[in-house]
Design a protein around this motif. Structure first.
Motif, short mmCIF file in Angstrom:
data_model
loop_
_atom_site.label_atom_id
_atom_site.label_comp_id
_atom_site.label_asym_id
_atom_site.label_seq_id
_atom_site.Cartn_x
_atom_site.Cartn_y
_atom_site.Cartn_z
N LEU A 21 104.65 17.52 13.41
CA LEU A 21 103.74 17.85 12.32
C LEU A 21 102.54 18.58 12.92
O LEU A 21 102.04 18.21 13.99
CB LEU A 21 103.28 16.59 11.61
N ASN A 22 102.08 19.59 12.21
CA ASN A 22 101.02 20.45 12.73
C ASN A 22 99.73 20.31 11.95
O ASN A 22 99.74 20.11 10.73
CB ASN A 22 101.46 21.91 12.66
N CYS A 23 98.63 20.48 12.67
CA CYS A 23 97.31 20.42 12.05
C CYS A 23 96.41 21.43 12.74
O CYS A 23 96.20 21.33 13.96
CB CYS A 23 96.74 19.02 12.17
N SER A 24 95.88 22.38 12.01
CA SER A 24 94.89 23.31 12.56
C SER A 24 93.57 23.11 11.84
O SER A 24 93.55 22.67 10.69
CB SER A 24 95.35 24.76 12.44
N TYR A 25 92.48 23.43 12.51
CA TYR A 25 91.18 23.12 11.92
C TYR A 25 90.12 24.16 12.28
O TYR A 25 90.24 24.87 13.28
CB TYR A 25 90.71 21.72 12.34
N GLU A 26 89.12 24.20 11.44
CA GLU A 26 87.89 24.95 11.72
C GLU A 26 86.76 24.01 11.33
O GLU A 26 86.68 23.59 10.17
CB GLU A 26 87.80 26.22 10.87
N VAL A 27 85.92 23.66 12.27
CA VAL A 27 84.82 22.75 11.97
C VAL A 27 83.64 23.05 12.88
O VAL A 27 83.83 23.39 14.05
CB VAL A 27 85.26 21.27 12.09
#
Lengths: 112, 113
Positions: A21-27
């Protein structure tokens, strides 16, 4: 604006399969990335990741973070029907009182 | 208690009524967060408490929503003059401090008729 994107939206597999399972982020000012498992009610905490390249492992589940490419993966090996759930990824930032910004989740269905 | 406790687990009410949702965090946890999960949506932040003060209320969707926390423990989320769009699961989470994982309660499922 801070955001978290998970993929795939849903996944259907047979028992014994391995899933990623994949998770990309911008924070802004990242502190941590967390994975939760949500069955019928409360999201249950799985992992908290703060450093790149260090794998966290619990039984058949493992997760790793890449702070340069801004993503994380959650692996589940030898899946079982009890792994069926929505898996949520969230990020926290001390810039934002560490409130969690959640993705919409990946729905995993494991069939016998 | 052993985990975060929320009550009621389900609440059905008529449009225009006020509702109160309760959260009892894990003992000793100073940080408390409220989130909302609408059908087909991700969890959305509502409000954060550190002790009894709320330094971040930025997620409250309107002035019909308010929350308080007393004794550094129990928190109450109040929704006045409920609207149908308020229908959702309201989740509470607590952590020993902001840098630690948040642990969630089972939520209150609110349905506005």
């Amino acid at each position: 604006e801070d955001k978290v994107v998970q993929s795939p939206l849903s996944l259907v597999v047979h028992e014994g399969d391995t899933v990623t399972l994949n998770c990309s982020y911008e924070v802004t000012n990242f502190r941590s990335l967390l994975w939760y498992k949500q069955e019928k009610k409360a999201p249950t905490f799985l992992f908290m990741l703060t450093s790149s390249g260090i794998e966290k492992k619990s039984g058949r589940l493992s997760s790793i973070l890449d702070k340069k490419e801004l993503f994380s993966i959650l692996n589940i090996t030898a899946t079982q029907t009890g792994d069926s759930a929505v898996y949520l990824c969230a990020v926290g930032s001390p810039f934002n009182t560490d409130k969690l910004i959640f993705g919409t989740g990946t729905r995993l269905q494991v069939f016998p | 208690g052993a985990g975060v406790s929320q009550s009621p687990s389900n609440k059905v009410t008529e449009k225009g009524k006020d509702v109160e949702l309760r959260c009892d965090p894990i003992s000793g946890h100073t940080a408390l967060y409220w989130y909302r999960q609408s059908l087909g949506q991700g969890l959305e932040f509502l409000i954060y408490f550190q002790g009894n003060s709320a330094p971040d209320k930025s997620g409250l969707p309107s002035d019909r929503f308010s929350a308080e926390r007393t004794g550094g423990s129990v928190s109450t989320l109040t929704i006045q003059r409920t609207q149908q769009e308020d229908s959702a699961v309201y989740l509470c989470a607590s952590s020993s401090n902001r840098a630690q994982p948040q642990h969630f309660g089972d939520g209150t499922r609110l349905s506005i008729l």
